[in-house]
Design an enzyme around this catalytic site. Structure first.
Site, PDB file in Angstrom:
ATOM      1  N   ASP A  67       0.339  -1.662   0.072  1.00  0.00           N
ATOM      2  CA  ASP A  67      -0.277  -0.363   0.038  1.00  0.00           C
ATOM      3  C   ASP A  67       0.724   1.332   0.237  1.00  0.00           C
ATOM      4  O   ASP A  67       1.610   1.298  -0.296  1.00  0.00           O
ATOM      5  CB  ASP A  67      -0.909   0.449   0.982  1.00  0.00           C
ATOM      6  CG  ASP A  67      -0.497  -0.636   2.974  1.00  0.00           C
ATOM      7  OD1 ASP A  67       0.975  -0.548   2.641  1.00  0.00           O
ATOM      8  OD2 ASP A  67      -0.974  -1.147   3.034  1.00  0.00           O
ATOM      9  N   ASN A 136      -7.951  -3.139  14.455  1.00  0.00           N
ATOM     10  CA  ASN A 136      -9.780  -3.263  13.505  1.00  0.00           C
ATOM     11  C   ASN A 136      -9.413  -3.916  12.290  1.00  0.00           C
ATOM     12  O   ASN A 136     -10.312  -4.808  11.481  1.00  0.00           O
ATOM     13  CB  ASN A 136     -10.202  -1.944  12.598  1.00  0.00           C
ATOM     14  CG  ASN A 136      -9.558  -2.165  10.842  1.00  0.00           C
ATOM     15  OD1 ASN A 136      -8.034  -2.658  11.442  1.00  0.00           O
ATOM     16  ND2 ASN A 136      -9.438  -0.663  10.983  1.00  0.00           N
ATOM     17  N   HIS A 138      -7.728  -4.959  10.109  1.00  0.00           N
ATOM     18  CA  HIS A 138      -7.254  -4.456   8.391  1.00  0.00           C
ATOM     19  C   HIS A 138      -5.954  -5.120   8.133  1.00  0.00           C
ATOM     20  O   HIS A 138      -5.509  -5.650   8.631  1.00  0.00           O
ATOM     21  CB  HIS A 138      -8.079  -3.172   7.933  1.00  0.00           C
ATOM     22  CG  HIS A 138      -6.426  -2.830   7.991  1.00  0.00           C
ATOM     23  ND1 HIS A 138      -6.755  -0.638   8.568  1.00  0.00           N
ATOM     24  CD2 HIS A 138      -4.896  -3.291   8.737  1.00  0.00           C
ATOM     25  CE1 HIS A 138      -5.253  -0.875   9.677  1.00  0.00           C
ATOM     26  NE2 HIS A 138      -4.391  -1.563   9.484  1.00  0.00           N
ATOM     27  N   GLU A 143     -10.016  -1.701   4.927  1.00  0.00           N
ATOM     28  CA  GLU A 143     -10.642  -2.048   6.109  1.00  0.00           C
ATOM     29  C   GLU A 143     -12.242  -2.157   6.271  1.00  0.00           C
ATOM     30  O   GLU A 143     -12.435  -2.815   5.141  1.00  0.00           O
ATOM     31  CB  GLU A 143     -11.314  -0.110   6.458  1.00  0.00           C
ATOM     32  CG  GLU A 143      -9.252   1.233   5.850  1.00  0.00           C
ATOM     33  CD  GLU A 143      -9.154   0.769   7.518  1.00  0.00           C
ATOM     34  OE1 GLU A 143      -9.018  -0.027   8.195  1.00  0.00           O
ATOM     35  OE2 GLU A 143      -8.307   1.890   7.668  1.00  0.00           O
TER      36      GLU A 143
HETATM   37  C1  F6R Z   1       1.203  -1.840   5.544  1.00  0.00           C
HETATM   38  C2  F6R Z   1      -0.289  -2.530   6.023  1.00  0.00           C
HETATM   39  C3  F6R Z   1      -1.024  -2.678   7.709  1.00  0.00           C
HETATM   40  C4  F6R Z   1      -0.579  -2.512   8.546  1.00  0.00           C
HETATM   41  C5  F6R Z   1      -1.749  -2.571  10.207  1.00  0.00           C
HETATM   42  C6  F6R Z   1      -0.366  -3.063  11.442  1.00  0.00           C
HETATM   43  O1  F6R Z   1       1.797  -1.694   5.015  1.00  0.00           O
HETATM   44  O2  F6R Z   1      -0.622  -2.556   5.378  1.00  0.00           O
HETATM   45  O3  F6R Z   1      -2.146  -3.232   7.284  1.00  0.00           O
HETATM   46  O4  F6R Z   1       0.383  -4.178   8.433  1.00  0.00           O
HETATM   47  O5  F6R Z   1      -1.395  -1.200  10.729  1.00  0.00           O
HETATM   48  O6  F6R Z   1       0.436  -1.879  11.329  1.00  0.00           O
HETATM   49  P1  F6R Z   1       1.694  -2.155  12.389  1.00  0.00           P
HETATM   50  O7  F6R Z   1       2.569  -2.995  12.211  1.00  0.00           O
HETATM   51  O8  F6R Z   1       1.790  -0.701  12.761  1.00  0.00           O
HETATM   52  O9  F6R Z   1       0.794  -2.109  13.576  1.00  0.00           O
END
Ligand code: F6R
Length: 261
Positions: A67, A136, A138, A143
């Site tokens: 992303d 959440n 995702h 989301e």
């Molecule tokens: C990042 C991504 C997100 C993260 C998620 C967890 O490229 O796609 O899905 O993996 O938000 O974030 P952290 O690892 O910072 O808790």
């Protein structure tokens, strides 16, 4: 799904790095799916240590980031293009020309996202996709309520995601409101998936993704549809799983020939 529960976050990084190393050793031109955020950092450190020690060579591999934010300059230190260059490409000795990040500045978002999916397919698909999970549920920035069939596209970040990512920005108001993300369908096309999570803050999301119903309200539950998904988590992130003893027993007694599906 294979669920691997380990004592510490460092163990999580090392064991997930073992999986990725084995894919790259078997296929030096492997296509890696690259996540950002905090969760995969121990994986990248562990892989970088192996590269520095001459035990692993990732120079022929290619990569596709999951992303990218929309609305911040490429040079911004928190653009995912900058993060991938800093945390992954440099330390792992990957070829920058072989690593792509969705173009959050594209004027024609639809064309850019369709081209991104086409480029992944043209590369033969992702051999191993690294994932974290949001509190959440995702994965990528799919989301809650994201379609399980979704492809790479623009999404609006959930308020809780913007709040969680505010730690990377000087001012919470600076966190972008939109992103480009691989879709759940794109992620499910990867040949293999390894999701890592650490800490109590992820326990509810892990329980919903692994043991909850298939639901667009927990996008991570889409991984139940994948034939070769490995979930590597620490004890704190495993705290709300009802079958954790069974997962530990299964991992400890894994027959050498078994492929978990
Ligand atoms: C990042 C991504 C997100 C993260 C998620 C967890 O490229 O796609 O899905 O993996 O938000 O974030 P952290 O690892 O910072 O808790």
């Amino acid at each position: 799904m294979e669920i691997i529960i380990l004592p510490t976050p460092e163990d999580v990084g090392r064991v997930a790095a073992d999986l990725i190393s084995s894919v790259v050793k078997a296929k030096p031109t492997a296509v890696l799916g690259l996540a950002t955020g905090s969760s995969p950092l121990d994986i990248y450190h562990s892989l970088a240590t192996r590269v520095a020690a001459g035990e692993l060579d990732v120079s022929q591999a290619s990569g596709f980031a999951l992303d990218e934010y929309v609305g911040i300059p490429l040079e911004h230190p928190e653009s995912y293009a900058a993060v991938i260059a800093r945390d992954v490409v440099g330390p792992l000795g990957m070829d920058p020309a072989k690593v792509r990040v969705p173009d959050g500045r594209a004027l024609d978002i639809e064309a850019a996202t369709a081209e991104y999916d086409a480029a992944i397919a043209a590369a033969g698909g992702v051999d191993i996709q690294i994932l974290g999970i949001g509190a959440n549920g995702h994965i990528g920035f799919n989301e809650p309520t994201s379609s399980f069939a979704s492809r790479t596209r623009i999404k609006t970040l959930a308020p809780e995601t913007r709040a969680a990512n505010a730690r990377f920005f000087d001012d919470p108001a600076d966190v972008p409101t939109h992103c480009l993300t691989q879709g759940l369908g794109t992620i499910l096309d990867a040949h293999r998936v390894v999701l890592v999570a650490q800490g109590a803050g992820k326990a509810a999301a892990i329980a919903a993704a692994v043991e909850g119903p298939l639901s667009a309200m927990c996008p991570g539950s889409a991984l139940q549809l994948h034939q070769h998904a490995t979930i590597v988590i620490d004890e704190a992130a495993a705290a709300e799983l009802t079958l954790s003893e069974y997962y530990k027993y299964t991992y400890a007694n894994k027959p050498a020939f078994q492929r978990f599906e």
